[in-house]
Design an enzyme around this catalytic site. Structure first.
Site, mmCIF file in Angstrom:
data_model
loop_
_atom_site.group_PDB
_atom_site.id
_atom_site.type_symbol
_atom_site.label_atom_id
_atom_site.label_comp_id
_atom_site.label_asym_id
_atom_site.label_seq_id
_atom_site.Cartn_x
_atom_site.Cartn_y
_atom_site.Cartn_z
ATOM 1 N NE ARG A 93 5.954 9.477 -23.924
ATOM 2 C CZ ARG A 93 6.107 10.102 -23.147
ATOM 3 N NH1 ARG A 93 7.255 10.046 -22.625
ATOM 4 N NH2 ARG A 93 5.441 11.214 -23.046
ATOM 5 C CE1 TYR B 128 1.270 3.225 -24.221
ATOM 6 C CE2 TYR B 128 3.406 4.109 -24.195
ATOM 7 C CZ TYR B 128 1.872 4.220 -24.415
ATOM 8 O OH TYR B 128 1.451 5.329 -24.675
ATOM 9 C CE LYS C 85 6.041 11.097 -29.495
ATOM 10 N NZ LYS C 85 4.811 10.880 -28.569
ATOM 11 C CG HIS D 234 5.881 16.025 -29.114
ATOM 12 N ND1 HIS D 234 5.375 16.105 -27.645
ATOM 13 C CD2 HIS D 234 5.012 14.971 -29.554
ATOM 14 C CE1 HIS D 234 4.552 15.073 -27.275
ATOM 15 N NE2 HIS D 234 4.403 14.350 -28.598
ATOM 16 C CB SER E 217 2.300 13.295 -23.722
ATOM 17 O OG SER E 217 3.717 13.118 -24.402
ATOM 18 C CB CYS F 148 -1.456 18.812 -23.842
ATOM 19 S SG CYS F 148 -0.630 18.450 -22.380
ATOM 20 C CG ASP G 198 2.968 12.255 -31.629
ATOM 21 O OD1 ASP G 198 2.383 12.968 -30.615
ATOM 22 O OD2 ASP G 198 3.549 11.564 -31.157
ATOM 23 N NE ARG H 215 -1.283 7.257 -25.865
ATOM 24 C CZ ARG H 215 -0.949 8.475 -26.138
ATOM 25 N NH1 ARG H 215 -0.844 8.795 -27.609
ATOM 26 N NH2 ARG H 215 -0.562 9.172 -25.344
ATOM 27 N NE ARG I 112 -3.862 18.262 -20.563
ATOM 28 C CZ ARG I 112 -5.089 17.887 -20.585
ATOM 29 N NH1 ARG I 112 -6.054 18.127 -19.759
ATOM 30 N NH2 ARG I 112 -5.443 16.796 -21.373
ATOM 31 C CG ASN J 269 -9.312 24.907 -29.287
ATOM 32 O OD1 ASN J 269 -9.751 25.366 -28.672
ATOM 33 N ND2 ASN J 269 -9.130 23.547 -29.134
#
Ligand code: GTP
Ligand code: SPV
Ligand code: MN
Length: 587
Positions: free
Chosen positions: A71, A199, A208, A228, A250, A252, A279, A371, A402, A498
């Site tokens: 992006r 892309y 998005k 998101h 993104s 993460c 997403d 991707r 992060r 997790n």
């Protein structure tokens, strides 16, 4: 053949065709037959490469231009009439000026090409959540990707009738000129214009551009939310399923968390995790006063590197048929590879640029933002509620990012208002999902910094206002899987483990476990995180549950600096929460 008499659609397509001047127009009907024919054409033009149909049936390979792999946030615009409405975190230009500028770039850009007309729905056609779009594009890659990522079909025209209520999306690769690459949103006109990119995040306009930037603007006006966020359900041994939605920036960990496989000790007891979305979430208040969520998408556009049978088998298995692989390694046997898939980089393969690749020369074979595009229904753990037009009820909202230091493994906000504050102060190290430096900590409120279609301070106010409409509010948490030790290694094992944190989160939502109050909110009592079956002791756990006063005082300075740009528009509630945090830290 046009499949609709809708004059709004026909007029707009005529105008766009007059401007871009394609040789012909092809109306996409969503049928497998037509998509097959278009795929075959893509093999001839070279836009697509056929993969090994025995090992990867229905799968194709695609490369985007080497300067066009992520992006482009600096070339993404929100063009509303008043600059003030776009806010300080978005690029803005006057709509008339931008339309004029773009008209020059699009002029004749589809000469010698086909314009495809793609009718699509975000979420189940006819559902209370559904919003419709039409994307015009000169890219075969976009046609086949949209057919995976969204619900493409003629029923969109039926649902629309003669209504003008659809999102207009125009995409042209033009000549992939970086200097004239623009991803532009006109929220007041329900219009998206994307040019000079190929892309995914810049050109799959349902994702998005529509489902976040335009939809967040619509949600603000219509009392719902576009976020998101992944959505997952945790099924306990008694068959009860509790849902959460989680916003991470993104690259993460949304896809990974959404499809997680619980550790053995949980599986043996009968726990399961169901993926609703990886997403994007659209959220509305239900008649029962709870917050209900759908995933408006139909597929996954996931980060390839790091995806393995060990880290995320459900994602990998989702890509075994009818999928697209972009900018990964192409093996001589017509299959694909990427860093982190296994420890055996292939010989005689081509790298993401299509060059012969020698893994021993230290270069990466796959682009870090390469991707896969896979149908959601391929996913072994896709939720039985995936197609439920009513969505799923959300018990917990989780923010995360992060952070090598500062943010503990998990903490809970004191209430909705404090939770909105926690989302607003999110910060995370940047990743390869957007062009620019990687690994730099930046504020990314609610993981929406690049995706909010209006003023960020109005967006926070919208969160606060929504809280008042939700009688049974979800509890709000923050997680951080990415704390590192002095050698830069991740301390927490993450991925499937997790689940141990999700269990605590869900127990908190249903008052089934206690917590310690700290300056920043509630942190688990270490003994309440289940470490059974894990080579990880309570002392290590304590080290990542720690709330360090000095680091948090520095954090307060960062938040103040960040908040400054919003001036008078910053909601008072957030100012108050910041003051409370300061007071708590100085107690
Ligand atoms: P977008 O599709 O860009 O919105 O990204 P996403 O949030 O879905 O990210 P994704 O799940 O694809 O994760 C991206 C990266 O984070 C991969 O390199 C993963 O290996 C890494 N990752 C995900 N979960 C964890 C975790 O629990 N611990 C650690 N250490 N890394 C993780
Ligand atoms: C992200 O960057 O957050 C993605 C990939 O999910 S893209 O569709 O490119 O935005
Ligand atoms: Mn994303």
């Amino acid at each position: 053949m046009a499949f609709t008499n809708n004059s709004h659609i026909l007029d707009w397509i005529n105008q766009m065709a007059d401007m871009t001047k394609p040789d012909k127009i092809v109306w996409i009907d969503g049928s497998e037959e037509q998509l097959n024919a278009i795929r075959n054409e893509g093999f001839i033009t070279g836009e697509l490469i056929k993969l090994n149909q025995e090992l990867l049936p229905g799968c194709v390979y695609h490369r985007s231009a080497p300067n066009d792999v992520a992006r482009v946030e600096d070339r993404t615009f929100i063009c509303c009439r008043n600059e003030e409405d776009a806010g300080p975190t978005n690029n803005w230009m006057d709509p008339q000026e931008m339309y004029a500028k773009l008209a020059k770039i699009y002029d004749g850009s589809m000469k010698g090409r086909t314009m495809y007309v793609i009718p699509y729905s975000m979420s189940v056609v006819g559902s209370p959540f559904a919003k419709y779009g039409i994307e015009l594009t000169d890219s075969i890659y976009v046609v086949v990707s949209m057919a995976i990522m969204t619900r493409v079909g003629l029923n969109v025209y039926e649902a629309l009738g003669n209504s003008p209520d659809f999102i207009k999306g125009l995409h042209s690769k033009a000549n992939l000129d970086e200097e004239n690459r623009y991803i532009v949103h006109f929220p007041e006109d329900n219009t998206i214009m994307s040019v000079n990119s190929g892309y995914g995040g810049n050109v799959l306009l349902g994702k998005k551009c529509f489902a976040l930037r335009i939809a967040s603007y619509l949600g603000h006006n219509e009392n719902w939310m576009a976020e998101h966020m992944l959505i997952l359900g945790i099924e306990s041994p008694d068959g009860d399923v509790r849902y959460l939605a989680a916003a991470f920036p993104s690259a993460c960990g949304k896809t990974n968390l959404a499809m997680l496989i619980p550790p053995e000790i949980y599986r043996n007891k009968g726990y399961k995790v169901w993926c609703v979305g990886d997403d994007i979430a659209w959220l509305r208040v239900g008649p029962d006063g709870r917050l209900w969520a759908v995933n408006p998408e139909y597929g996954f556009f996931g980060v390839a590197p790091g995806t393995s049978m060990k880290s995320n088998p459900n994602a990998l298995l989702s890509t075994r048929k009818n999928s697209i692989f972009t900018n990964v390694v192409l093996k001589p046997d017509g299959t694909v590879w990427w860093e982190g898939m296994d420890k055996n980089p292939p010989k005689d393969a081509l790298n993401w640029k299509g060059e012969p690749w020698d893994p021993s020369d230290g270069s990466k074979g796959a682009h870090p933002n390469s991707r896969f595009t896979a149908p959601a229904k391929n996913c072994p753990c896709i939720s039985p509620e995936f197609d439920n037009p009513a969505g799923v009820p959300i018990s917990a909202i989780v923010f995360g990012g992060r952070r090598a230091k500062t943010a503990p493994l998990v903490y809970q906000s004191r209430n909705w208002q404090h939770g909105v504050f926690v989302g607003s102060i999110m910060a995370s190290e940047t990743t390869a999902a957007a062009t620019g430096a990687v690994g730099v900590v930046r504020r990314d409120p609610m993981a929406m910094l690049p995706f909010c279609g209006y003023h960020m301070a109005d967006y926070w106010q919208h969160w606060l206002d929504m809280g008042k409409l939700i009688k049974n509010q979800p509890k709000i948490f923050n997680v951080n899987w990415f704390r590192t030790d002095d050698n830069g290694n991740f301390i927490w094992p993450g991925f499937g483990d997790n689940m141990r944190v999700l269990e605590w989160i869900m127990k908190r939502c249903f008052d089934e476990v206690g917590a310690q109050e700290t300056a920043i909110g509630y942190v688990p009592n270490p003994e309440d995180i289940n470490l059974e079956g894990l080579d990880f002791d309570v002392e290590q756990l304590k080290s990542i549950l720690d709330v360090d006063r000095d680091l948090w005082n520095a954090e307060v300075d960062g938040i103040e600096e960040f908040y400054k740009q919003f001036g008078e528009k910053l909601p008072k509630e957030l100012k108050d929460e910041l003051q409370t945090l300061k007071n708590n830290l100085n107690k």
